[in-house]
Design an enzyme around this catalytic site. Structure first.
Site, PDB file in Angstrom:
ATOM      1  N   LYS A   7      62.165 -96.842  95.566  1.00 54.57           N
ATOM      2  CA  LYS A   7      60.490 -97.438  95.505  1.00 54.57           C
ATOM      3  C   LYS A   7      60.052 -98.375  94.194  1.00 54.57           C
ATOM      4  CE  LYS A   7      58.556 -95.935  99.374  1.00 54.57           C
ATOM      5  NZ  LYS A   7      58.692 -96.958 101.033  1.00 54.57           N
ATOM      6  N   SER A  24      66.930 -90.193  99.104  1.00 54.25           N
ATOM      7  CA  SER A  24      65.949 -91.640  98.815  1.00 54.25           C
ATOM      8  C   SER A  24      64.962 -91.613  97.995  1.00 54.25           C
ATOM      9  CB  SER A  24      65.197 -92.501 100.141  1.00 54.25           C
ATOM     10  OG  SER A  24      64.876 -90.999 100.791  1.00 54.25           O
TER      11      SER A  24
END
Length: 404
Positions: free
Chosen positions: A56, A306
Site C-alpha cells: 500500500k 501482499s
C-alpha cells in the site's frame, strides 16, 4: 465504463520514478515446497517486507506526492482497515503533510499503532471499510482535506502496478501471477503492467469467500456491493469494487477465485512453517489458492504476498485454526472401563502412537454408557491427517470404542 480514467504502462513506469528511494524493491523468494505441490517453479513476491509491511505504501506515496501545494496545505484524509492507513501516514510524514485516517471498529491494534507512529490522527468509525470511507468523505467535505482513496484512483493503481514491473524483471519467464484482491488496486495495477509487457501471462485474483465482491460484480457486469462480509482477512474485506479497478480487472484479469477461512489460516501457517515468512490472512490469499488448487496454475507461478501486518494475538488464533484445518488437532471421545489404570492404559496407547495430549475430560453420566464405563474426551496434537488416521486405527485395534 467509457468515463472511467485509464492507467497505462507509461503511468506505471512514471510511478516507479516517483517511488525511487521510497519504496523497497521487494525480494522474490523461491518456494521449493510450493513448487513440489504445483509441479513447477513457484516464487513468492514478498510485499510483506515492503515499507509499512504491505504494498500500500507504493500507491499512497505516488498519489500524495502529486498533490499541489494548495492541496498539501489542506492535509489528507483516508479510510483503511490498516495497511492503506500506514501507507498514507508514511507518505504524509515524508512529504510534511498532516493526515487523518478513519478506521473501522476492530481494526488490528498493530496497524492502528503503526499509523499513529507515522504521525497520523486515527478515528474509529463503523464496522466495515465502506463505513470508514463515508466518514472520510464527510471529513473531506467539511475540512477541505484531500481524500486519498485506498484503491480507486489512477495514481494509486499506477503505484501498485510497480509490483507488476518488478515481477516481470525478476522472473521474465513467469506464466501465472496470483494476487490477493480486495478493492482491486493491486490486482488492477499488476495486471496492467504484466499484460502490457507479457500479454500471454495469466493473471488471477484471489478473494476471501465470505468477502468476495468481484465474482458477483463480474457476473452482473458492474460493481455490485455486498450486503454482509465476514472474514479474518481484513486487508481484503472490501464490499464494492472501485469503478476504475473493476474496468481494469474486466479487461486484463483472467480469473478471480475465492478461498475459505480454513484455507487462509492454512496458508498463514504454511508460510510461517515452511517459508519463515509472516503474513496476515489477506496477504496469504494467493498461497491459499495454490494450496486449494495446485493443478490449476501453469508454472512458473508468482504468488504475491501482499501484507504482513498481523496482530500477534490474531496470529496465534490463525495458526491454531490453520493447524486444525490441516488435521494437526484430533478431538476424540473414547469409552474406557471405569477401573483403576483405565485412563493410564489409554494414554499409553496414545503416546505409543506418537500423539501429544493437550486436554483430557471425563464423562461418567450418560445414557450411552454402562455403569462400569467412562467416556474420555481427548484433544490431541498430531503431525497431520495421515498421523491422525494412524492414531485412530491403533486405538480401535486395541479394542477402544472411538468417536470423532
Amino acid at each position: 465504463m467509457s468515463e472511467v480514467p485509464t492507467v497505462g504502462l507509461a503511468d506505471i513506469e512514471a510511478a516507479r520514478e516517483v517511488l525511487a528511494g521510497v519504496a523497497v524493491r521487494t525480494p522474490m523468494e523461491e518456494s521449493r515446497w510450493l513448487s513440489e505441490l504445483v509441479g513447477g517453479e513457484v516464487r513468492l513476491k514478498a510485499e510483506n517486507l515492503q515499507r509499512t509491511g504491505s504494498f500500500k505504501a507504493r500507491g499512497a506515496y505516488v498519489r500524495i506526492s502529486r498533490l499541489s501545494e494548495e492541496e498539501r496545505a489542506r492535509g489528507v484524509v483516508a479510510a483503511s482497515a490498516g495497511n492503506h492507513a500506514q501507507g498514507v501516514a508514511l507518505a504524509a510524514q515524508l512529504l510534511g503533510i498532516s493526515a487523518t485516517v478513519f478506521m473501522p471498529e476492530g481494526a488490528p491494534i498493530p496497524k492502528e499503532r503503526a499509523t499513529r507512529g507515522y504521525g497520523a490522527e486515527v478515528v474509529f468509525t463503523g464496522q466495515y471499510l465502506e463505513d470508514a470511507l463515508v466518514a472520510a468523505h464527510e471529513f473531506a467535505e467539511r475540512t477541505g482535506a484531500v481524500l486519498i482513496h485506498p484503491f480507486d484512483h489512477p495514481d494509486v493503481v499506477a503505484g501498485q502496478g510497480t509490483v507488476g514491473l518488478e515481477i516481470i524483471e525478476q522472473l521474465p519467464e513467469v506464466a501465472t501471477v496470483v494476487v490477493p484482491t480486495g478493492g482491486g488496486g493491486l490486482l488492477a495495477g499488476v495486471a496492467l503492467a504484466v499484460k502490457a509487457l507479457r500479454p500471454d501471462v495469466r493473471v488471477v485474483g484471489v478473494q476471501a469467500k465470505d468477502a468476495a465482491a468481484y465474482p458477483g460484480s463480474l457476473e452482473a457486469g458492474r460493481p455490485t456491493p455486498l450486503a454482509v462480509m465476514r472474514t479474518m482477512a481484513d486487508g481484503i474485506a472490501v464490499g464494492r469494487p472501485g469503478d476504475l479497478t473493476f474496468a481494469a480487472v474486466v479487461e486484463h484479469v483472467d480469473e478471480v477465485l475465492t478461498v475459505s477461512e480454513d484455507s487462509l489460516a492454512r496458508a498463514v501457517l504454511s508460510l510461517a512453517e515452511r517459508a519463515k515468512l509472516v503474513c496476515e490472512p489477506a496477504g496469504a490469499a494467493a498461497i491459499a489458492a495454490l494450496l486449494d488448487h495446485p493443478d490449476a496454475f501453469e508454472a512458473p507461478v508468482v504468488a504475491v504476498l501482499s501484507g504482513g501486518n498481523i496482530d500477534p494475538l490474531l496470529l496465534g488464533k490463525v495458526i491454531r485454526h490453520g493447524m486444525a484445518a490441516a488435521g494437526r488437532y484430533l478431538n476424540l471421545d473414547v469409552t474406557i472401563p471405569d477401573a483403576p489404570g483405565g485412563l493410564a492404559r489409554l494414554l499409553t496407547e496414545v503416546s505409543a502412537a506418537g500423539a501429544n495430549v493437550l486436554e483430557v475430560a471425563h464423562e461418567r453420566i450418560s445414557p450411552a454408557l454402562s455403569m462400569d464405563e467412562v467416556e474420555v474426551h481427548l484433544q490431541l496434537e498430531t503431525r497431520g491427517s495421515a498421523h491422525s488416521d494412524t492414531v485412530l486405527a491403533r486405538l480401535r485395534e486395541h479394542g477402544y470404542r472411538v468417536l470423532e
